[in-house]
Design an enzyme around this catalytic site. Structure first.
Site, PDB file in Angstrom:
ATOM      1  N   GLU A 430       0.807  -1.225   0.000  1.00 23.21           N
ATOM      2  CA  GLU A 430       0.000   0.000   0.000  1.00 23.21           C
ATOM      3  C   GLU A 430       0.841   1.275   0.000  1.00 23.21           C
ATOM      4  O   GLU A 430       0.670   2.127   0.869  1.00 23.21           O
ATOM      5  CB  GLU A 430      -0.932  -0.007   1.221  1.00 23.21           C
ATOM      6  CG  GLU A 430      -2.093  -0.970   1.093  1.00 23.21           C
ATOM      7  CD  GLU A 430      -3.142  -0.515   0.092  1.00 23.21           C
ATOM      8  OE1 GLU A 430      -3.046   0.606  -0.442  1.00 23.21           O
ATOM      9  OE2 GLU A 430      -4.076  -1.298  -0.166  1.00 23.21           O
ATOM     10  N   GLU A 501      -4.086 -10.261  -0.990  1.00 22.10           N
ATOM     11  CA  GLU A 501      -5.051 -10.239   0.105  1.00 22.10           C
ATOM     12  C   GLU A 501      -6.419 -10.519  -0.492  1.00 22.10           C
ATOM     13  O   GLU A 501      -6.755  -9.987  -1.557  1.00 22.10           O
ATOM     14  CB  GLU A 501      -5.074  -8.867   0.806  1.00 22.10           C
ATOM     15  CG  GLU A 501      -3.782  -8.526   1.523  1.00 22.10           C
ATOM     16  CD  GLU A 501      -3.757  -7.133   2.157  1.00 22.10           C
ATOM     17  OE1 GLU A 501      -4.836  -6.583   2.450  1.00 22.10           O
ATOM     18  OE2 GLU A 501      -2.651  -6.610   2.342  1.00 22.10           O
TER      19      GLU A 501
HETATM   20  C1  IPT Z   1      -5.385  -3.676   3.100  1.00 24.65           C
HETATM   21  C2  IPT Z   1      -4.087  -3.628   3.828  1.00 24.65           C
HETATM   22  O1  IPT Z   1      -3.038  -4.031   2.991  1.00 24.65           O
HETATM   23  C3  IPT Z   1      -4.070  -4.452   5.057  1.00 24.65           C
HETATM   24  O2  IPT Z   1      -2.955  -4.077   5.831  1.00 24.65           O
HETATM   25  C4  IPT Z   1      -5.333  -4.314   5.834  1.00 24.65           C
HETATM   26  O3  IPT Z   1      -5.498  -2.983   6.207  1.00 24.65           O
HETATM   27  C5  IPT Z   1      -6.472  -4.694   4.963  1.00 24.65           C
HETATM   28  O4  IPT Z   1      -6.529  -3.873   3.848  1.00 24.65           O
HETATM   29  C6  IPT Z   1      -7.795  -4.562   5.655  1.00 24.65           C
HETATM   30  O5  IPT Z   1      -7.842  -5.127   6.905  1.00 24.65           O
HETATM   31  S1  IPT Z   1      -5.539  -2.101   2.359  1.00 24.65           S
HETATM   32  C7  IPT Z   1      -7.199  -1.773   1.953  1.00 24.65           C
HETATM   33  C8  IPT Z   1      -7.292  -0.326   1.590  1.00 24.65           C
HETATM   34  C9  IPT Z   1      -7.675  -2.591   0.834  1.00 24.65           C
END
Ligand code: IPT
Length: 968
Positions: A430, A501
């Protein structure tokens, strides 16, 4: 000092006569309000490693610095690189005496990790500074310590700095020294600077590049040094080349760099993979001219090849599916200080629940974690400590941060390069995309061409062509199933797609995981992903004083904080600003208890799957990538809807990976009724998976028996409002359209829509009561802002005092997408036990229902899942019948049969109470009853707290809904 690979034997040896002095333990400590503040004369004491935000110590300066949770936003508004004037600063001091035998040797101070800026003073002399909260800093302190005499080491750790802007990860902010501190000594003139296993490939080729450092003593440089190596099980390895490059620019020729290379070809090599974590011990020795070993280093290496061919990431030539999970260094008692035993427990647990990969979100973890990943078999995406989230648009191109980007990536690679488990290098998280990433990726490609670089920020906008320079994989986050499939089918895909993710595990979540996996398994070009995330970051907090409970807290069980404590989330330490419960998004509870979604993942990842063939056989599939089924034992279980069950030991066919074989159904089926076959698979004593298939269906048979029991003369008793009065009930069945919003419902906006419609407690008006023979028909209307819902109950008495209840609800067109349509009632007794036929034993929902169908039992308390923020919980999908009783009474107290497999929950809480409560420990169970929900339709869970909502087929359409059930 430059970063280097971590030897299993610290340089200088670790055995008898070890040249290592461990400095973990108690240090003098003061927490100052800012780096400029004067020290007091008086010192407190605290443990190293430790986060001062989590420790109890004498707070001499009254700083009161507690854990602080923010996601994207920085805790203060000033732009980079400015820091607030309130800047907690820990000063650690300790007098040490280095062994007299170390006189004349080179002495190095190793600080495993400090959050965030480390200033080192030894013997009153400023020695150096270190940044990057998640990598070690090493300092040559030879001139600052006098062996045999006490020397004061002072480590000053400043919490906020310019570097905080590149460490803006979504997690608690802490302060402290979080990994071990030690000193080690080497020969003053000649030592191993680094060992690089530059190649250890699947064909057995080994190449080790060694850097040797030497310095002159009275102008004389060591000569005649040489290298030798040893590979366990193979034998001695000689060097192919070894030469020294004198530093000729310096006329005094004070030091030189020696380079050596060992190469070998290991015959019949046993390759490393997540399924076959085969390791070989490698020792590299540095000898003086006379042959004496002056330094040595040891590694456990794995032979394996990672490559990208077209749209496939191959490990040893095999396209492995990445069943990953994002893991933070997190502990509910110690913050970011993680004991190796806990790391092992994390990884063993992850493996047990079907994960084969870890992304070290979002920074390099303790090096011990990679040793464990090598040993246990987990693919690792190793991620650099760079997240500029709040200022992402500026810093990736800011030349003031260029060195930080390259440093953080290169130092991680230098440290972790010898680990077989690491299959990709991630440039961070990010942080948008800019030239600073190009610089870091250029370094990585040059230094380690054997592993692909990975960076989500560069591919975000355009999966087909963007970010080619910095990411060899398309690694998006929270993409929808539709989008990933469309990309794979677009003809424009050039790189493997592995989601860095996906499936956000916040609260009661991970809906549609099975649909993700059926898309991944059936679509070339899709290769898996990493669930967000491993654990809920709930910090154990004492209720008495609101402080972190710390390492001496009583243990928690089953995900619930011990009495007198709670799992704290953002805001619970009074911090402003904060991001609330968004840090509680793990597929495991803070204490590593699996959430129901972890079982869902386990079943989806099952190494063995069953299908029912057209000719009535059971097809057994080996779903693994590399190995056969030999390590498993299994039991067949036949379950019938009448509650009967039989079990038999299973003999698993011998199957190569990716193949299947047909076996006969191992049981005679009962003559009638629904029947399910489950294979309970175990490995090393633990349950691995429980695939299950339906052998025979039964249509609407569940209530057939009820029809036969109708009594013509029975009386249905109603109150003035037309609600059923019955000895088994404390509150009559009414229509329910609402659930206590899940985190997904809240953040996805559904909860707000339901609130506007007034679904929580719509006013009910009795319309008419009619009696037709044994049937009593009650018509009512529920008022919502989207129009009235017509509801009808047809109540029919059954022999033995039971009641058949046939219901119809008619939702107006505007009531599109409610939480549920079903009945809710409260029992007249405080039942303690439940038995049911349906999915289980763990909690399931319509879009998270991968669980064996059969007869299950549980206490009623254990049906409920203690999500950190209370929400809809405790449901079971596909329930045909459920019986509630008391522990010490065999006769069922109350039995419900449903007309079809339905979503059911039995809890001690009303939905409204769950929705009003902020923490699990604040819930007050109803003392004298159970709350039962039987749903004709229940909305899927989805993952809308961060990512896609559930799929359309799991949403509830307006119009007519019918369901019926009996209670007796
Ligand atoms: C994404 C992040 O990479 C992770 O650290 C965590 O915050 C997650 O989301 C949510 O829990 S960033 C998000 C803006 C998609």
């Amino acid at each position: 000092m430059p970063a280097h690979a971590v030897s299993r034997v610290p340089s200088g040896g670790d055995g008898p006569g070890a040249a290592v002095l461990r400095l973990d333990g108690e240090w003098r400590f003061q927490l100052l309000p800012s780096p400029e503040a004067p020290l007091a004369d008086h010192w407190a004491r605290t443990a190293v490693p430790g986060c001062w935000t989590m420790q109890d110590f004498e707070d001499i300066h009254g700083v009161n610095d507690l854990p602080w949770y923010t996601n994207v936003q920085m805790p203060w508004p000033a732009p980079p690189p400015h820091v607030p004037s309130a800047n907690p600063t820990g000063v650690y001091e300790r007098a040490i005496t280095v062994p007299a035998e170390w006189a004349g040797r080179r002495i190095v101070l190793h600080v495993g990790a400090a959050e965030s800026v480390l200033l080192v003073r030894v013997g009153g002399e400023d020695v150096g500074i270190g940044k990057d909260s998640h990598l070690a800093s090493e300092f040559d302190v030879t001139d600052a310590v006098r062996p045999g005499e006490p020397t004061v080491i002072r480590l000053t750790v400043v919490k906020w700095s310019d570097a905080s802007f590149v460490e803006d990860q979504d997690q608690w902010w802490h302060g402290g020294i979080t990994r071990s501190v030690y000193l080690y000594a080497t020969d003053p003139q000649l030592y191993l600077e680094d060992v690089h296993v530059a190649e250890a490939s699947a064909d057995g080729s080994l190449r080790v590049d060694i850097r040797v450092r030497a310095s002159a003593d009275n102008g004389v440089l060591p000569e005649g040094w040489h290298i030798s190596g040893h590979l366990d099980g193979i034998g001695e390895l000689g060097p192919d080349t070894a030469y020294a490059e004198a530093n000729e620019a310096d006329e005094r020729v004070s030091d030189w760099l020696g380079l050596a290379r060992i190469s070998a070809r290991v015959p019949y090599v046993r390759t490393w993979s997540a399924e076959t974590p085969e390791l070989y011990g490698l020792t590299v020795r540095l000898h003086r001219a006379d042959g004496a070993v002056v330094d040595q280093a040891a590694y456990r290496i794995g032979f394996r090849t990672v490559e990208i061919l077209g749209r496939n990431l191959l490990v040893n030539g095999v396209r492995v599916l990445i069943r990953g999970v994002n893991r933070h260094d997190f502990d509910p008692l110690t913050g970011r200080v993680i004991d190796p035993a806990d790391m092992r427990a994390d990884l063993e647990t992850a493996k047990r629940f079907g994960f084969n990969a870890i992304r070290t979100s979002h920074y390099p973890n303790d090096p011990a974690l990679l040793d464990l990943a090598d040993e246990l078999g987990l693919y690792v995406v190793d991620e650099a400590d760079i997240e500029t989230h709040d200022h992402a648009h500026e810093l990736a191109d800011d030349p003031r941060y260029l060195a930080a980007f390259v440093d953080r990536v290169s130092r991680m690679v230098l440290r972790d390069k010898n680990h077989a488990s690491v299959i990709m290098w991630s440039l961070g998280n990010e942080s948008d995309y800019g030239v600073n990433h190009d610089a870091a990726a250029g370094w990585v490609r040059g230094y380690d061409p054997t592993r692909p670089p990975h960076y989500e920020g560069a591919v975000k906008i355009d999966w087909a062509t963007a970010g080619m320079a910095v990411s060899d994989v398309v690694c998006p986050m929270y993409s929808s199933i539709g989008d990933i499939v469309a990309h794979a089918e677009s003809g424009t895909q050039t790189r493997p797609l592995i989601m860095c993710e996906y499936s956000h595990a916040m609260g009661n979540s991970n809906g549609t995981l099975a649909e993700y996996w059926s898309a991944i398994e059936s679509t070339p070009g899709l290769q898996g992903g990493f669930i967000w995330e491993f654990r809920d970051h709930g910090i154990l907090q004492r209720l008495a004083d609101g402080r972190p409970a710390g390492p001496c807290a009583p243990p928690s069980t089953d995900g619930v904080a011990p009495p007198g404590h709670r799992w704290a989330y953002g805001g619970d330490f009074g911090e402003v600003p904060n991001d609330g419960v968004f840090c509680a998004d793990g597929i495991f509870f803070p204490d590593r208890t699996p959430k129901p979604a972890a079982y869902e993942h386990r079943e989806i990842a099952a190494p063995i799957r069953l299908t029912h063939t057209a000719d009535g056989h059971v097809r057994v599939h080996n779903r693994q990538d590399v190995v056969g089924l030999d390590r498993f034992a299994a039991t067949w279980i036949l379950a019938a809807a009448d509650g009967s069950a039989r079990a038999l030991p299973a003999e698993l066919p011998s199957l190569a990976p990716g193949t299947s074989a047909d076996v006969a159904v191992p049981f005679e089926l009962p003559t009638t009724g629904e029947a399910w076959l489950t294979l309970r698979v175990t490995g090393d004593g633990a349950e691995i998976c429980t695939p299950s298939i339906r052998l025979r269906t039964e249509d609407r048979a569940l209530l057939a028996r009820a029809d036969a029991q109708i009594v013509d003369t029975g009386v249905i008793e109603l109150d003035d409002a037309g609600l059923l009065v019955h000895p088994l009930l404390a509150a009559a069945p009414t229509l329910s359209l609402w659930r206590a919003p899940t985190d997904n419902d809240v953040l996805g906006g559904m909860a707000e829509r339901w609130r506007k419609w007034g679904l929580e407690a719509p006013a009910r008006t009795l319309v008419a009561i009619t009696r037709e023979g044994p049937r009593t028909i009650v018509r009512s209307e529920y008022a919502t802002e989207a129009g009235p819902v017509a509801h009808e109950q047809v109540l029919t008495p059954l022999h033995g005092g039971g009641v058949l209840i046939e219901e119809t609800a008619m939702l107006p067109g505007r009531l599109d997408d409610v939480a549920r349509v079903g009945s809710v009632f409260e029992t007249a007794a405080r039942h303690t036990e439940a038995a049911w036929f349906g999915t289980g034993p763990w909690e399931t929902y319509p879009d998270r229902a991968m669980a064996p169908v059969g007869r299950h039992r549980s206490t009623i308390d254990a049906l409920f899942t203690p999500y950190l923020r209370p929400q809809e919980s405790g449901g079971r999908n596909g329930v045909r019948w459920i019986a509630l009783s008391e522990a010490d009474d065999d006769a069922p107290g109350l039995t419900i049969h449903l007309d079809a497999p339905r979503q059911v929950s039995v809890t001690r809480y009303r939905a409204a109470d769950l929705a009003r409560t902020a923490h699990h420990d604040e819930l007050v169970p109803l003392p004298d009853r159970c709350v039962v929900h039987l749903d004709a339709a229940h909305r899927g869970l989805g993952t809308a707290s961060c990512g896609p909502d559930t799929l359309p087929e799991y949403r509830i359409a307006p119009g007519v809904h019918r369901w019926s059930w009996t209670i007796r």
